[in-house]
Design an enzyme around this catalytic site. Structure first.
Site, mmCIF file in Angstrom:
data_model
loop_
_atom_site.group_PDB
_atom_site.id
_atom_site.type_symbol
_atom_site.label_atom_id
_atom_site.label_comp_id
_atom_site.label_asym_id
_atom_site.label_seq_id
_atom_site.Cartn_x
_atom_site.Cartn_y
_atom_site.Cartn_z
ATOM 1 N N TYR A 100 10.790 36.132 6.955
ATOM 2 C CA TYR A 100 11.823 35.579 7.838
ATOM 3 C C TYR A 100 11.251 35.318 9.233
ATOM 4 O O TYR A 100 11.422 34.231 9.799
ATOM 5 C CB TYR A 100 13.020 36.537 7.913
ATOM 6 N N SER A 138 14.954 32.117 16.266
ATOM 7 C CA SER A 138 15.370 33.506 16.477
ATOM 8 C C SER A 138 14.362 34.236 17.354
ATOM 9 O O SER A 138 13.171 33.898 17.362
ATOM 10 C CB SER A 138 15.463 34.228 15.134
ATOM 11 N N THR A 164 28.916 26.372 6.492
ATOM 12 C CA THR A 164 29.982 26.960 5.671
ATOM 13 C C THR A 164 30.319 28.368 6.150
ATOM 14 O O THR A 164 31.325 28.932 5.728
ATOM 15 C CB THR A 164 29.543 27.027 4.190
ATOM 16 N N SER A 165 29.452 28.946 6.999
ATOM 17 C CA SER A 165 29.766 30.278 7.549
ATOM 18 C C SER A 165 29.036 30.478 8.876
ATOM 19 O O SER A 165 28.231 29.640 9.291
ATOM 20 C CB SER A 165 29.392 31.393 6.558
ATOM 21 N N GLY A 166 29.345 31.598 9.516
ATOM 22 C CA GLY A 166 28.590 32.056 10.679
ATOM 23 C C GLY A 166 28.522 31.085 11.852
ATOM 24 O O GLY A 166 29.490 30.413 12.209
ATOM 25 N N ILE A 167 27.335 31.043 12.454
ATOM 26 C CA ILE A 167 27.113 30.259 13.674
ATOM 27 C C ILE A 167 27.383 28.776 13.422
ATOM 28 O O ILE A 167 27.979 28.084 14.255
ATOM 29 C CB ILE A 167 25.645 30.459 14.130
HETATM 30 N N1 LIG Z 1 22.965 36.361 12.701
HETATM 31 C C1 LIG Z 1 21.938 36.622 13.482
HETATM 32 O O1 LIG Z 1 21.803 37.729 14.045
HETATM 33 C C2 LIG Z 1 20.895 35.562 13.734
HETATM 34 C C3 LIG Z 1 19.944 35.815 14.733
HETATM 35 C C4 LIG Z 1 18.981 34.839 14.990
HETATM 36 C C5 LIG Z 1 18.968 33.669 14.265
HETATM 37 N N2 LIG Z 1 19.886 33.458 13.282
HETATM 38 C C6 LIG Z 1 19.819 32.184 12.559
HETATM 39 O O2 LIG Z 1 21.078 31.544 12.623
HETATM 40 C C7 LIG Z 1 21.212 30.623 11.526
HETATM 41 C C8 LIG Z 1 22.598 30.776 10.924
HETATM 42 O O3 LIG Z 1 22.718 32.080 10.412
HETATM 43 P P1 LIG Z 1 24.078 32.918 10.476
HETATM 44 O O4 LIG Z 1 23.786 34.157 11.223
HETATM 45 O O5 LIG Z 1 25.219 32.062 10.879
HETATM 46 O O6 LIG Z 1 24.193 33.357 8.938
HETATM 47 P P2 LIG Z 1 25.174 32.884 7.766
HETATM 48 O O7 LIG Z 1 26.575 33.157 8.140
HETATM 49 O O8 LIG Z 1 24.613 33.543 6.545
HETATM 50 O O9 LIG Z 1 24.969 31.297 7.668
HETATM 51 C C9 LIG Z 1 23.892 30.730 6.990
HETATM 52 C C10 LIG Z 1 24.244 29.315 6.591
HETATM 53 O O10 LIG Z 1 23.076 28.750 5.960
HETATM 54 C C11 LIG Z 1 23.446 28.244 4.678
HETATM 55 N N3 LIG Z 1 22.370 28.436 3.713
HETATM 56 C C12 LIG Z 1 21.731 29.583 3.400
HETATM 57 N N4 LIG Z 1 20.860 29.368 2.397
HETATM 58 C C13 LIG Z 1 20.954 28.059 2.067
HETATM 59 C C14 LIG Z 1 20.311 27.233 1.093
HETATM 60 N N5 LIG Z 1 19.426 27.708 0.214
HETATM 61 N N6 LIG Z 1 20.664 25.933 1.050
HETATM 62 C C15 LIG Z 1 21.595 25.422 1.898
HETATM 63 N N7 LIG Z 1 22.233 26.151 2.828
HETATM 64 C C16 LIG Z 1 21.918 27.459 2.905
HETATM 65 C C17 LIG Z 1 24.676 29.024 4.268
HETATM 66 O O11 LIG Z 1 25.475 28.202 3.404
HETATM 67 P P3 LIG Z 1 25.927 28.621 1.905
HETATM 68 O O12 LIG Z 1 26.230 30.064 1.901
HETATM 69 O O13 LIG Z 1 27.129 27.737 1.675
HETATM 70 O O14 LIG Z 1 24.775 28.242 1.083
HETATM 71 C C18 LIG Z 1 25.386 29.239 5.595
HETATM 72 O O15 LIG Z 1 26.197 28.141 5.911
HETATM 73 C C19 LIG Z 1 20.061 30.939 10.575
HETATM 74 O O16 LIG Z 1 19.046 29.967 10.728
HETATM 75 C C20 LIG Z 1 19.551 32.303 11.067
HETATM 76 O O17 LIG Z 1 18.161 32.465 10.812
HETATM 77 C C21 LIG Z 1 20.853 34.371 13.011
#
Ligand SMILES: NC(=O)c1ccc[n+]([C@@H]2O[C@H](COP(=O)([O-])OP(=O)(O)OC[C@H]3O[C@@H](n4cnc5c(N)ncnc54)[C@H](OP(=O)(O)O)[C@@H]3O)[C@@H](O)[C@H]2O)c1
Length: 306
Positions: A178, A153, A30-33
């Site tokens: 985390y 990560s 729904t957002s981000g990656i």
């Molecule tokens: N951004 C970075 O710098 C970074 C770096 C390394 C790894 N990552 C990893 O990349 C992945 C995606 O993160 P992102 O950066 O794209 O962040 P994000 O934009 O916050 O995306 C997170 C996604 O996970 C879903 N989510 C979160 N909590 C949830 C729950 N309780 N139940 C179901 N869905 C849930 C959210 O959906 P809803 O909001 O609709 O619930 C959203 O679609 C994560 O695993 C994160 O650990 C990110």
């Protein structure tokens, strides 16, 4: 800058792949990656199962995919609730014959380390136990050539996971929670890959670091003003764009180059070494068993443990 905002399928050199026969579940899209990955796979023609909690955002991703070459549906499931994870798996069983790729991407850094209903901290539950549960409940939906890709990560480095103290949350910070959940992601992915290979399933399992990506919603649980500060780094040369982060996920999902690659960890679309703790086989096996125990499930693929 330097073309890192180009569509992920171009960065991953898979823009010419035809994914019209493919069904992919991208958790946390729904957002981000996850969102950028889902839209990229949609442009390649895939049927994408979009997942998250925010139905409005999920609907917008479905619309965007349907405006391109793909088809899509949104399924809501809160990963803090094992029954909702099971309902998502059930939906996939009922609606598709084969799940070609499962992208275990949902997750984040959460505001609290207060225990969930399973007695563990939310990061361990949502980032590790939920994808573990979803994957094992979907084992029947995979066919020869299917792939499981798990978003980990760089934060896994420099941390350890003591399974004997998992339920003792005293003094555990949200950041430490985390980091160890992201270590668990790699240990899980490697153990899954090994057990699937031993079971002769021809299903691969890989994990990856997407980059440091302030442009997603990842900073939403950062305290105070740090969310806004973090997002300012989106323009920094030391961070990655969401498209670049998604490109490794798209690469591992689609590229023929990695069709047979299993148990490997990637960053920037290249295989790299995960930390020694992540590569430790005994820890991987113990995490697998302990996860089944916490979920009160039978250990999946038990006969294929090494
Ligand atoms: N951004 C970075 O710098 C970074 C770096 C390394 C790894 N990552 C990893 O990349 C992945 C995606 O993160 P992102 O950066 O794209 O962040 P994000 O934009 O916050 O995306 C997170 C996604 O996970 C879903 N989510 C979160 N909590 C949830 C729950 N309780 N139940 C179901 N869905 C849930 C959210 O959906 P809803 O909001 O609709 O619930 C959203 O679609 C994560 O695993 C994160 O650990 C990110």
């Amino acid at each position: 800058m330097f073309g890192f905002d180009r569509p992920p399928e171009e960065q991953a050199k898979v823009a010419d792949e035809d994914c019209s026969e493919m069904t992919v579940l991208v958790t946390g899209s729904t957002s981000g990656i996850g969102r950028v990955t889902a839209c990229s796979l949609g442009r390649l023609g895939a049927h994408v199962i979009v997942h998250g909690r925010n139905a409005e955002a999920g609907g917008a991703v479905v619309d965007q995919i349907e405006d391109s070459d793909g088809t899509a549906e949104f399924v809501r499931a809160d990963f803090a609730d094992p029954e909702e994870v099971s309902a998502l798996a059930e939906h996939v069983h009922d609606s598709v014959e084969t799940l070609d790729v499962l992208c275990n991407n949902a997750g984040g850094l959460f505001e609290t380390t207060e225990p969930t209903a399973l007695g563990v901290d939310p990061a361990f539950h949502i980032n590790h136990l939920a994808p573990y549960q979803l994957t094992v409940e979907l084992l029947d939906s995979f066919d020869s050539g299917s792939r499981v890709v798990t978003t980990s990560s760089i934060a896994h480095r420099g941390t350890t996971l003591n399974l004997d103290e998992l339920l003792d949350l005293t003094g555990l910070s949200t950041v430490a929670a985390y980091c160890r959940s992201k270590l668990a992601n790699i240990q899980f992915a490697n153990e899954l890959g090994r057990r699937l290979a031993a079971a002769d399933r021809d299903v691969t399992s890989t994990s990856f670091h997407p980059g440091v990506i302030p442009g997603s919603e990842f900073g939403r649980a950062f305290p105070g003003f740090s969310t806004e500060l973090w997002q300012l780094f989106d323009q920094s040369p030391f961070t990655e764009s969401v498209e670049e982060g998604a490109s490794t996920l798209v690469y591992l999902t689609v590229s023929p180059e990695v069709a047979d690659t299993t148990g490997a960890y990637f960053a920037r679309r290249r295989e790299i070494k995960a930390s020694p703790a992540a590569r430790d086989r005994e820890s991987q096996r113990r995490l697998w068993e302990r996860s089944a125990e916490i979920l009160d499930n039978e250990e999946p693929l038990a006969e294929f443990a090494e």
